[in-house]
Design an enzyme around this catalytic site. Structure first.
Site, mmCIF file in Angstrom:
data_model
loop_
_atom_site.group_PDB
_atom_site.id
_atom_site.type_symbol
_atom_site.label_atom_id
_atom_site.label_comp_id
_atom_site.label_asym_id
_atom_site.label_seq_id
_atom_site.Cartn_x
_atom_site.Cartn_y
_atom_site.Cartn_z
ATOM 1 N N VAL A 160 -19.835 -1.236 29.246
ATOM 2 C CA VAL A 160 -20.592 -2.302 28.594
ATOM 3 C C VAL A 160 -19.653 -3.495 28.433
ATOM 4 O O VAL A 160 -18.614 -3.396 27.769
ATOM 5 C CB VAL A 160 -21.184 -1.833 27.257
ATOM 6 N N ALA B 143 -9.665 18.822 12.883
ATOM 7 C CA ALA B 143 -9.480 18.911 11.430
ATOM 8 C C ALA B 143 -10.473 17.968 10.739
ATOM 9 O O ALA B 143 -10.543 16.788 11.081
ATOM 10 C CB ALA B 143 -8.053 18.546 11.051
ATOM 11 N N THR C 213 -12.516 11.567 11.271
ATOM 12 C CA THR C 213 -13.740 11.700 12.070
ATOM 13 C C THR C 213 -14.936 12.171 11.233
ATOM 14 O O THR C 213 -16.055 11.692 11.426
ATOM 15 C CB THR C 213 -13.498 12.649 13.262
ATOM 16 N N GLU D 173 -21.203 5.101 28.824
ATOM 17 C CA GLU D 173 -19.823 5.561 28.625
ATOM 18 C C GLU D 173 -18.982 5.107 29.818
ATOM 19 O O GLU D 173 -19.343 5.382 30.963
ATOM 20 C CB GLU D 173 -19.815 7.093 28.501
ATOM 21 N N HIS E 96 -5.540 7.839 14.611
ATOM 22 C CA HIS E 96 -6.566 7.578 13.592
ATOM 23 C C HIS E 96 -6.520 6.104 13.213
ATOM 24 O O HIS E 96 -6.046 5.759 12.139
ATOM 25 C CB HIS E 96 -6.312 8.418 12.333
ATOM 26 N N MET F 161 -12.345 10.775 22.524
ATOM 27 C CA MET F 161 -11.228 11.573 21.986
ATOM 28 C C MET F 161 -11.718 12.905 21.428
ATOM 29 O O MET F 161 -10.935 13.836 21.243
ATOM 30 C CB MET F 161 -10.510 10.805 20.873
ATOM 31 N N SER G 102 -9.039 7.386 24.853
ATOM 32 C CA SER G 102 -9.551 8.337 25.848
ATOM 33 C C SER G 102 -10.777 7.695 26.476
ATOM 34 O O SER G 102 -11.581 7.079 25.761
ATOM 35 C CB SER G 102 -9.986 9.656 25.197
HETATM 36 P P1 FAD Z 1 -14.040 8.058 20.668
HETATM 37 O O1 FAD Z 1 -14.088 9.528 20.564
HETATM 38 O O2 FAD Z 1 -12.726 7.436 20.959
HETATM 39 O O3 FAD Z 1 -15.105 7.602 21.755
HETATM 40 C C1 FAD Z 1 -15.280 6.260 22.097
HETATM 41 C C2 FAD Z 1 -15.816 6.217 23.521
HETATM 42 O O4 FAD Z 1 -16.223 4.880 23.823
HETATM 43 C C3 FAD Z 1 -14.779 6.607 24.573
HETATM 44 O O5 FAD Z 1 -15.243 7.684 25.341
HETATM 45 C C4 FAD Z 1 -14.625 5.338 25.403
HETATM 46 O O6 FAD Z 1 -14.381 5.591 26.775
HETATM 47 C C5 FAD Z 1 -15.952 4.643 25.196
HETATM 48 N N1 FAD Z 1 -15.901 3.194 25.428
HETATM 49 C C6 FAD Z 1 -14.971 2.315 24.989
HETATM 50 N N2 FAD Z 1 -15.265 1.071 25.397
HETATM 51 C C7 FAD Z 1 -16.412 1.151 26.116
HETATM 52 C C8 FAD Z 1 -17.214 0.189 26.791
HETATM 53 N N3 FAD Z 1 -16.912 -1.122 26.771
HETATM 54 N N4 FAD Z 1 -18.316 0.618 27.458
HETATM 55 C C9 FAD Z 1 -18.651 1.938 27.475
HETATM 56 N N5 FAD Z 1 -17.917 2.890 26.843
HETATM 57 C C10 FAD Z 1 -16.816 2.503 26.153
HETATM 58 N N6 FAD Z 1 -9.614 13.234 14.314
HETATM 59 C C11 FAD Z 1 -9.850 14.019 13.236
HETATM 60 O O7 FAD Z 1 -10.622 13.633 12.355
HETATM 61 N N7 FAD Z 1 -9.265 15.247 13.121
HETATM 62 C C12 FAD Z 1 -8.380 15.714 14.041
HETATM 63 O O8 FAD Z 1 -7.873 16.830 13.906
HETATM 64 C C13 FAD Z 1 -8.086 14.897 15.164
HETATM 65 N N8 FAD Z 1 -7.203 15.312 16.091
HETATM 66 C C14 FAD Z 1 -7.022 14.566 17.219
HETATM 67 C C15 FAD Z 1 -6.162 15.066 18.216
HETATM 68 C C16 FAD Z 1 -6.066 14.402 19.431
HETATM 69 C C17 FAD Z 1 -5.159 14.938 20.498
HETATM 70 C C18 FAD Z 1 -6.833 13.217 19.655
HETATM 71 C C19 FAD Z 1 -6.770 12.510 20.991
HETATM 72 C C20 FAD Z 1 -7.635 12.695 18.660
HETATM 73 C C21 FAD Z 1 -7.729 13.355 17.418
HETATM 74 N N9 FAD Z 1 -8.555 12.886 16.388
HETATM 75 C C22 FAD Z 1 -8.760 13.654 15.278
HETATM 76 C C23 FAD Z 1 -9.274 11.594 16.482
HETATM 77 C C24 FAD Z 1 -10.723 11.838 16.875
HETATM 78 O O9 FAD Z 1 -10.805 12.377 18.163
HETATM 79 C C25 FAD Z 1 -11.451 10.504 16.776
HETATM 80 O O10 FAD Z 1 -11.438 10.127 15.414
HETATM 81 C C26 FAD Z 1 -12.901 10.570 17.230
HETATM 82 O O11 FAD Z 1 -13.001 11.012 18.558
HETATM 83 C C27 FAD Z 1 -13.536 9.186 17.087
HETATM 84 O O12 FAD Z 1 -14.846 9.212 17.585
HETATM 85 P P2 FAD Z 1 -15.537 7.904 18.167
HETATM 86 O O13 FAD Z 1 -16.856 8.297 18.668
HETATM 87 O O14 FAD Z 1 -15.507 6.832 17.131
HETATM 88 O O15 FAD Z 1 -14.550 7.374 19.317
#
Ligand code: FAD
Length: 523
Positions: A235, A132, A488, A42, A442, A125, A119
């Site tokens: 990465v 939701a 999500t 991460e 999203h 994130m 984030s």
């Molecule tokens: P992320 O949670 O974005 O995680 C990806 C991670 O990869 C990050 O920590 C990043 O630092 C890491 N990363 C990136 N590049 C690299 C690299 N090269 N090497 C190492 N690490 C790396 N979604 C919903 O479905 N319902 C909701 O109600 C909702 N509300 C939201 C409200 C807010 C304020 C926010 C910010 C987001 C909201 N979302 C919501 C979106 C939801 O948070 C995301 O859909 C979800 O977190 C996606 O998960 P993920 O694991 O794909 O990506």
């Protein structure tokens, strides 16, 4: 100093990113491939305890604000706005815990994604989200994915989704009744107005606990001695063998600046919808569909005030964000009325009211409608070969336009939200806001899944990249449909399927798991 940590030399599975979808891989592999060695990398720091937990669970306001700022990566220190309603047209500001794409967010003459955000922290994130978790319906569903409904059930289990955490919220049944009278006619039961499924539960002492990656990891991952999480680890690329198959990752330890190589039989890139294609691009994995069909949900917001309520003596108005006494309701998407409705009761008006006009907690209804995008091949995140971003990765170039169909959908959503606002009470303000593009957070489609390798998708139904065997992609970017609802739940469901495929290969086809060895010398 903790900089003496050591990365393993070799693992079975390397996971890039610690958000909910990366965590889903770790969880399913921990449950279904015991003994498999897993390393998660991460780029951001650990900001909460247990790692990946939601920052809203941090009770001390100062500590919570610090955790949010530490999640804002290279954008930390910029002004943020604390609710989507506060992001009015023309404002470029991220939400707390997020930071905006610095440049390349809008090509000349295009609409762009002016508030595209990220984030960078353990939990991604998912440490900042609203939780939701609606079920997609109609054309939102990727109908070629076998067992999709069962996978959604798995995702609900991993995310700890409930529908009763706000059961005692004042007026939420009233709000649902008023909305139902305006919306439900002709809808199936699943399409009717209902409580929003949320990734949140109440502790025995009554406090709310929001789910983050910690809940997705669960004890199965935390107690797995073959699982390691390395924060502050970027990465830089996926390594491929001579046959173009996954062979590991190259990772920069941001504490020391040193570059390492970790061998892996499977690599999962779960680095969000904009950075997953970035990592693939940097690795030379560049199928035609990479970054394309990018889509965001245009968000329309409005507010209304319930009529004729007298304040109860024990209710105290709080700040305008989601509070203990608030309810969240859901107006599901249908193919006929193609907007996803998220209705929140607030304890304060998003727009100032007269001083002698006290607000009854829960009486302000914040309405949000999300639109599905008219998908276009040319909407994309592209990458520069001659410029890098803050992290030294290929710089992003967003190409994004609204079509006439999108503009019609936005006009339709604006009319619908006025209708809903009038149905629940007296609208506040003269008209709804259409938020700047990217506000939904999203982003979808950039590493989209396809039923077959027809050149229009990056990965197959198991999330394995067509052109790079044993490289898997995860996150909202995998979603191939123009989804209007919060994504999500769906992307975690798709991650569960991908993780099971890897677990099966490890346990059935590929012999004994790789043992982890500490790596002493940087490659
Ligand atoms: P992320 O949670 O974005 O995680 C990806 C991670 O990869 C990050 O920590 C990043 O630092 C890491 N990363 C990136 N590049 C690299 C690299 N090269 N090497 C190492 N690490 C790396 N979604 C919903 O479905 N319902 C909701 O109600 C909702 N509300 C939201 C409200 C807010 C304020 C926010 C910010 C987001 C909201 N979302 C919501 C979106 C939801 O948070 C995301 O859909 C979800 O977190 C996606 O998960 P993920 O694991 O794909 O990506």
């Amino acid at each position: 100093m903790t900089s003496e940590r050591r990365y393993p030399e070799a693992v079975d599975v390397a996971i890039v990113g610690s958000g909910p979808t990366g965590a889903a891989y770790a969880r399913i592999l921990s449950e279904e491939a015991p003994g498999a060695t897993i390393a998660m990398f991460e780029v951001g720091p650990t900001v909460s305890n247990p790692p990946g937990s939601h920052v809203k669970n941090i009770e001390d306001a100062q500590a919570r604000a610090e955790a949010q700022e530490r999640s804002e990566g290279p954008g930390a220190g910029a002004a943020t706005v604390d609710s989507p309603g506060a992001v009015t047209a023309g404002t470029r500001a991220g939400r707390p815990g997020t930071y905006l794409l610095q440049d390349g967010y809008q090509a000349e003459g295009e609409d762009g994604l002016p508030v595209a955000a990220f984030s960078s922290n353990v939990g991604g994130m998912g440490a900042h989200w609203t939780g939701a978790c609606p079920t997609p319906g109609g054309k939102e569903r990727p109908d070629f994915v076998p067992g999709f409904d069962g996978l959604l059930d798995d995702a609900r289990r991993l995310l700890g989704v409930t529908t009763d955490a706000f059961e005692g919220a004042p007026y939420s049944q009233l709000v649902r009744d008023l909305l139902a009278a305006a919306v439900d006619e002709g809808r199936t039961e699943a399409q009717r107005v209902q409580r929003m499924p949320l990734a949140v539960h109440r502790r025995e002492d009554g406090r709310l606990v929001w789910s983050g990656s910690d809940v997705v990891f669960g004890e199965a991952t935390r107690s797995n001695r073959d699982f390691s999480l390395f924060d502050e680890s970027l990465v830089t690329r996926v390594l491929l063998d001579d046959g173009g198959e996954a062979s590991g990752v190259e990772v920069r330890d941001l504490r020391t600046g040193e570059l390492h190589r970790v061998t892996a039989r499977f690599v999962v890139v779960a680095a969000d919808a904009l950075r997953t294609p970035q990592v693939l691009y940097a690795s030379g994995i560049r199928p035609d569909a990479l970054g394309r069909m990018l889509n965001d949900q245009t968000q329309i917001v409005y507010a209304s005030r319930l009529r004729g309520l007298a304040p109860a003596s024990d209710q105290v108005a709080a700040s305008g964000t989601l509070q203990e006494q608030s309810g969240v309701s859901w107006v599901p998407y249908t193919d006929e009325v193609p907007y996803h409705g998220q209705i929140m009761q607030l304890d304060a008006s998003p727009i100032p009211l007269a001083e002698d006009d006290p607000v009854v907690p829960g009486s302000i209804v914040g309405l949000g409608l999300f639109c599905a995008k008219d998908l276009r091949w040319d909407d994309r995140v592209a990458f520069a070969d001659d410029e890098v971003d803050w992290y030294g990765m290929p710089a992003m170039r967003i190409h994004y336009r609204l079509t006439d169909a999108d503009r019609d959908a936005i006009a339709g959503a604006r009319a619908e939200i006025v209708r809903l606002a009038e149905a629940v009470g007296d609208p506040i303000g003269s008209e709804p806001f259409t938020l700047p593009l990217g506000s939904s957070l999203h982003y979808q489609g950039s590493v989209r899944m396809g039923a077959t390798d027809d050149g229009r998708s990056v990965c197959g139904p198991d999330s394995e990249v067509w052109t790079a065997p044993r490289v898997f992609v995860a996150g909202n970017g995998v979603i191939p449909t123009p989804m209007a609802c919060n994504p999500t739940l769906t992307s975690v469901a798709l991650a569960v399927r991908g993780a099971r495929r890897i677990a099966e290969e490890i346990t059935q086809n590929s012999g004994a798991p790789v043992r982890t060895h500490d790596q002493e010398v940087p490659a």
